[in-house]
Design a protein around this motif. Structure first.
Motif, mmCIF file in Angstrom:
data_model
loop_
_atom_site.group_PDB
_atom_site.id
_atom_site.type_symbol
_atom_site.label_atom_id
_atom_site.label_comp_id
_atom_site.label_asym_id
_atom_site.label_seq_id
_atom_site.Cartn_x
_atom_site.Cartn_y
_atom_site.Cartn_z
ATOM 1 N N GLU A 79 -3.113 -12.956 -1.550
ATOM 2 C CA GLU A 79 -2.316 -13.325 -2.608
ATOM 3 C C GLU A 79 -3.312 -13.256 -3.777
ATOM 4 O O GLU A 79 -3.969 -14.062 -3.763
ATOM 5 N N ASP A 80 -2.818 -12.968 -5.163
ATOM 6 C CA ASP A 80 -3.492 -13.133 -6.361
ATOM 7 C C ASP A 80 -4.881 -12.541 -6.189
ATOM 8 O O ASP A 80 -5.772 -12.742 -6.756
ATOM 9 N N ARG A 81 -4.982 -11.366 -5.269
ATOM 10 C CA ARG A 81 -5.846 -10.527 -5.000
ATOM 11 C C ARG A 81 -5.666 -9.040 -5.291
ATOM 12 O O ARG A 81 -4.627 -8.833 -4.875
ATOM 13 N N ALA A 82 -6.333 -8.306 -5.704
ATOM 14 C CA ALA A 82 -6.009 -6.889 -5.574
ATOM 15 C C ALA A 82 -5.861 -5.951 -4.308
ATOM 16 O O ALA A 82 -4.930 -5.072 -3.919
ATOM 17 N N SER A 89 0.383 -4.587 -3.325
ATOM 18 C CA SER A 89 1.194 -4.145 -4.207
ATOM 19 C C SER A 89 1.935 -4.948 -5.208
ATOM 20 O O SER A 89 2.633 -4.837 -6.115
ATOM 21 N N ASP A 90 1.969 -6.360 -4.749
ATOM 22 C CA ASP A 90 2.421 -7.629 -5.535
ATOM 23 C C ASP A 90 1.394 -7.958 -6.742
ATOM 24 O O ASP A 90 1.791 -8.823 -7.473
ATOM 25 N N PHE A 91 0.310 -7.506 -6.646
ATOM 26 C CA PHE A 91 -0.717 -8.240 -7.457
ATOM 27 C C PHE A 91 -0.432 -7.603 -8.965
ATOM 28 O O PHE A 91 -0.072 -6.709 -9.367
ATOM 29 N N ALA A 92 -0.338 -9.002 -9.763
ATOM 30 C CA ALA A 92 -0.134 -8.805 -11.072
ATOM 31 C C ALA A 92 -0.729 -7.828 -12.117
ATOM 32 O O ALA A 92 -0.318 -7.189 -12.883
ATOM 33 N N GLY A 93 -2.029 -7.484 -11.573
ATOM 34 C CA GLY A 93 -2.974 -6.384 -12.162
ATOM 35 C C GLY A 93 -2.313 -5.035 -12.162
ATOM 36 O O GLY A 93 -2.622 -4.277 -12.936
ATOM 37 N N PHE A 94 -1.678 -4.858 -11.111
ATOM 38 C CA PHE A 94 -1.003 -3.570 -10.908
ATOM 39 C C PHE A 94 0.380 -3.673 -11.422
ATOM 40 O O PHE A 94 0.909 -2.943 -12.212
ATOM 41 N N ASP A 100 4.478 5.426 -8.809
ATOM 42 C CA ASP A 100 3.399 6.318 -7.972
ATOM 43 C C ASP A 100 2.286 6.724 -8.779
ATOM 44 O O ASP A 100 0.969 6.638 -8.122
ATOM 45 N N VAL A 101 2.344 7.024 -9.922
ATOM 46 C CA VAL A 101 1.049 7.341 -10.763
ATOM 47 C C VAL A 101 0.057 6.112 -10.964
ATOM 48 O O VAL A 101 -0.922 6.419 -10.730
ATOM 49 N N VAL A 102 0.847 5.105 -11.158
ATOM 50 C CA VAL A 102 -0.290 4.023 -11.550
ATOM 51 C C VAL A 102 -0.946 3.626 -10.407
ATOM 52 O O VAL A 102 -1.982 3.526 -10.345
ATOM 53 N N LYS A 103 -0.243 3.608 -9.150
ATOM 54 C CA LYS A 103 -0.723 3.250 -7.961
ATOM 55 C C LYS A 103 -1.896 4.134 -7.574
ATOM 56 O O LYS A 103 -3.010 3.732 -7.081
ATOM 57 N N ALA A 134 -14.403 -9.261 -5.575
ATOM 58 C CA ALA A 134 -15.176 -7.813 -6.120
ATOM 59 C C ALA A 134 -14.080 -6.619 -6.429
ATOM 60 O O ALA A 134 -14.310 -6.107 -7.467
ATOM 61 N N LEU A 135 -13.264 -6.417 -5.464
ATOM 62 C CA LEU A 135 -12.420 -5.293 -5.559
ATOM 63 C C LEU A 135 -11.428 -5.692 -6.801
ATOM 64 O O LEU A 135 -10.887 -4.716 -7.282
ATOM 65 N N THR A 136 -11.030 -6.971 -6.746
ATOM 66 C CA THR A 136 -10.051 -7.506 -7.772
ATOM 67 C C THR A 136 -10.661 -7.047 -9.138
ATOM 68 O O THR A 136 -10.054 -6.439 -10.215
ATOM 69 N N THR A 137 -11.918 -7.532 -9.281
ATOM 70 C CA THR A 137 -12.536 -7.415 -10.881
ATOM 71 C C THR A 137 -12.795 -5.665 -10.807
ATOM 72 O O THR A 137 -12.938 -5.292 -12.112
ATOM 73 N N ALA A 138 -13.075 -4.902 -9.895
ATOM 74 C CA ALA A 138 -13.106 -3.569 -10.090
ATOM 75 C C ALA A 138 -12.306 -2.741 -10.548
ATOM 76 O O ALA A 138 -12.329 -1.465 -11.379
#
Length: 597
Positions: free
Chosen positions: A479-482, A496-501, A524-527, A563-567
């Motif tokens: 939750e709240d991680r990418a 897929s629920d992460f706000a950054g997406f 689809d394109v964004v993901k 780290a993956l979230t910031t990436a």
């Protein structure tokens, strides 16, 4: 006769020793210590029913109106002199015990949190005696509280034969221990910080969870709802402790054991519709068993099931490891150690278990994956990255009789060396359900990662350096991680629920609001764009893993959830790429829309 002068410790030194050792104890550990004391007292008793009762000391409550927690057994009991000898010495248990440090346990875990006192009442051969242990703040010492009568000092007091204080389960012998907390007014029946189960059930849940199995002849009862009216038998009553194994067996759909090199693994697939009462602990977790006790409980994000091959559905899988005699409890009995002081070999156990993964677990994971994983773009992204694969090169070596390399035999790394599209065709899965996109296939191997001047003769191979991405929703662990990376499966679970997406998807959806049906293509394109960022981030970290200045902990930091979230947070080039791709598929944006992007 020895010429040595025996080492002594000053009273203040004992106090400091107790308090320092108590820092390693959990807040609930004193419960375990008193139960173990009672169990051993009962094991020395060979006749009659064997009972333990964890309850309010109702005699004290009637006199003071204060709830005090007590532990009562009808074991062999102690005389007054035995209590003075056994209870006021740091390491004197008076008996041969299962653990060499048995005599220290309750003194460390309980004395330091009960400055107001621990009251022992014990009967042996029909005669009862009482003793108090407490803390003297002025002297900064723990010890027996003396009673002064007619100028005489008594360390224990007889209990009158006609006293009503003797608990009903005690006949000719037995012991009741009452903990009084830090103050005389403290309610010691209330749960300590960190106890599961809440005020109503914490004692029941602790006892059930702590003990994997109890001796069949022992009747252990624990009070539930102590603070309710005493005549409310529905909500204020004693409940029999079953032990964790009986509870897990009852609430599971499948269970079994796997024998590894030096450990037996007990596993359960729990019924997803189970009623997880506060008096039980049946949510997904990993733990160890030693001497019939459960230790090293890891749940939530710490649950290790994913590394044992349970990539999906770990919330309904429980794994207990029961190592052989070379493993033991540490001195504070909060964890297990190997050969006295070495950490547990979790990585090896995980690798061995995955190689013998029970078919029931494998089928369960496939089913959960089919029901929760969204489509990914792994194959197209890997094809795209082939042109720059040299930048992600990972050297691995496979033992072989005609190889050109000498590899370190201790550097085994589980690796994917191939992919399989669609469902797993293995015959043990009676109802195969195709998973979306690529899934890890059977082409797996334990490869060697490091070279030696003289090692195992090996060939260099090129494992699949690109992880598989699974898009998931509703996973509370991220939750709240990418995303999270599972190294044992070389897999990324993207949230897929992460706000950054979702913010980027919503942004482009507004730009194409007039186009019916565009939202699905936009998502689809964004993901796909984010998926490629995640794959490259992990593959890049893998290429650094065996460099001289990159240890295993550095790699774990580089692929951590944070780290993956910031990436994936850098935006300018990503948004430009997404805008260009959507323009090719949906048509160019208007000037105003383009400037907004």
């Amino acid at each position: 006769m020895s010429n040595l002068t025996a080492t002594r410790v000053a009273p203040a030194g004992i106090t400091n020793l107790l308090q320092n050792m108590a820092k390693d104890c959990t807040p609930t550990q004193f419960v375990r210590e008193f139960i173990k004391n009672a169990l051993e007292a009962l094991q020395r008793t060979h006749q009659g029913e064997k009972k333990i009762l964890i309850d309010v000391n109702w005699d004290h409550f009637e006199r003071t109106g204060t709830y005090k927690l007590s532990f009562t057994d009808n074991g062999d009991g102690m005389t007054g002199e035995e209590m003075v000898d056994l209870l006021n010495s740091l390491s004197n248990s008076g008996h041969h015990n299962e653990h060499v440090n048995y005599g220290v346990g309750a003194k460390i875990a309980a004395l330091t949190t009960n400055h107001a006192g621990i009251e022992y009442e014990s009967w042996k051969d029909g005669a009862g005696n009482q003793i108090w242990l407490a803390y003297d703040q002025e002297e900064h010492v723990y010890g027996i509280v003396p009673e002064i009568h007619d100028g005489n000092r008594f360390e224990f007091l007889p209990i009158s034969q006609d006293s009503s204080r003797k608990p009903s389960i005690i006949k000719g012998h037995g012991t009741r221990v009452t903990v009084h907390g830090m103050t005389v007014s403290e309610d010691t029946m209330s749960p300590p910080d960190g106890a599961r189960g809440g005020k109503e059930n914490w004692l029941v849940q602790y006892a059930n969870t702590k003990f994997f199995e109890l001796p069949q002849e022992i009747d252990l009862q624990v009070r539930v709802g102590y603070y309710r009216e005493r005549d409310n038998k529905k909500h204020n009553y004693t409940r029999k402790i079953e032990g964790q194994k009986a509870i897990l067996d009852r609430h599971s759909n499948a269970r079994g054991t796997v024998t590894l090199s030096d450990v037996t693994v007990h596993w359960w697939i729990m019924d997803p519709e189970r009623q997880d009462h506060a008096r039980q602990f049946t949510s997904g977790h990993t733990a160890c068993i030693n001497g019939g006790e459960v230790l090293n409980i890891l749940d939530g994000r710490s649950h290790k099931a994913v590394h044992f091959g349970v990539l999906f559905g770990k919330e309904d899988v429980i794994i207990y490891l029961e190592p052989n005699a070379r493993y033991s409890q540490n001195i504070s009995r909060t964890t297990m150690v190997f050969d006295g002081n070495k950490p547990l070999p979790w990585d090896r156990w995980q690798d061995e278990f995955r190689q013998q993964l029970p078919p029931e677990i494998e089928a369960f994971v496939r089913q959960r994956m089919a029901g929760s994983v969204q489509s990914s773009h792994g194959e197209s992204i890997k094809e795209r990255l082939k042109s720059i694969a040299a930048f992600f090169k990972i050297s691995r070596y496979k033992p072989g009789s005609s190889g050109n390399y000498a590899a370190d035999p201790s550097s085994l790394v589980p690796s994917n060396i191939g992919y399989q599209q669609g469902p797993d065709p293995k015959p043990h899965n009676p109802d195969p359900q195709p998973g979306p996109g690529p899934v890890p296939g059977p082409h797996r191997a334990d490869l060697l990662a490091d070279l030696l001047d003289s090692g195992v003769v090996s060939d260099q191979v090129n494992p699949d350096q690109f992880p598989t991405v699974y898009w998931v929703s509703g996973d509370s662990d991220i939750e709240d991680r990418a995303a999270t990376y599972v190294s044992t499966e070389n897999a990324i679970k993207a949230n897929s629920d992460f706000a950054g997406f979702t913010d980027v998807i919503d942004h482009f959806a507004k730009s194409y609001v007039e186009l019916d049906g565009a939202n699905e293509l936009i998502a689809d394109v964004v993901k796909e764009a984010f998926e490629q960022q995640l794959i490259e981030a992990v593959a890049g970290a893998q290429s650094l893993k065996n460099r001289p200045k990159w240890g295993s902990s550095d790699f774990e930091t580089a692929v951590s959830d944070e780290a993956l979230t910031t990436a994936i947070l850098p935006r300018y080039l990503l948004l430009s790429s997404i805008k260009r791709t959507l323009g090719n598929k949906l048509g160019a944006l208007s000037r105003a829309q383009a400037e907004a992007v």
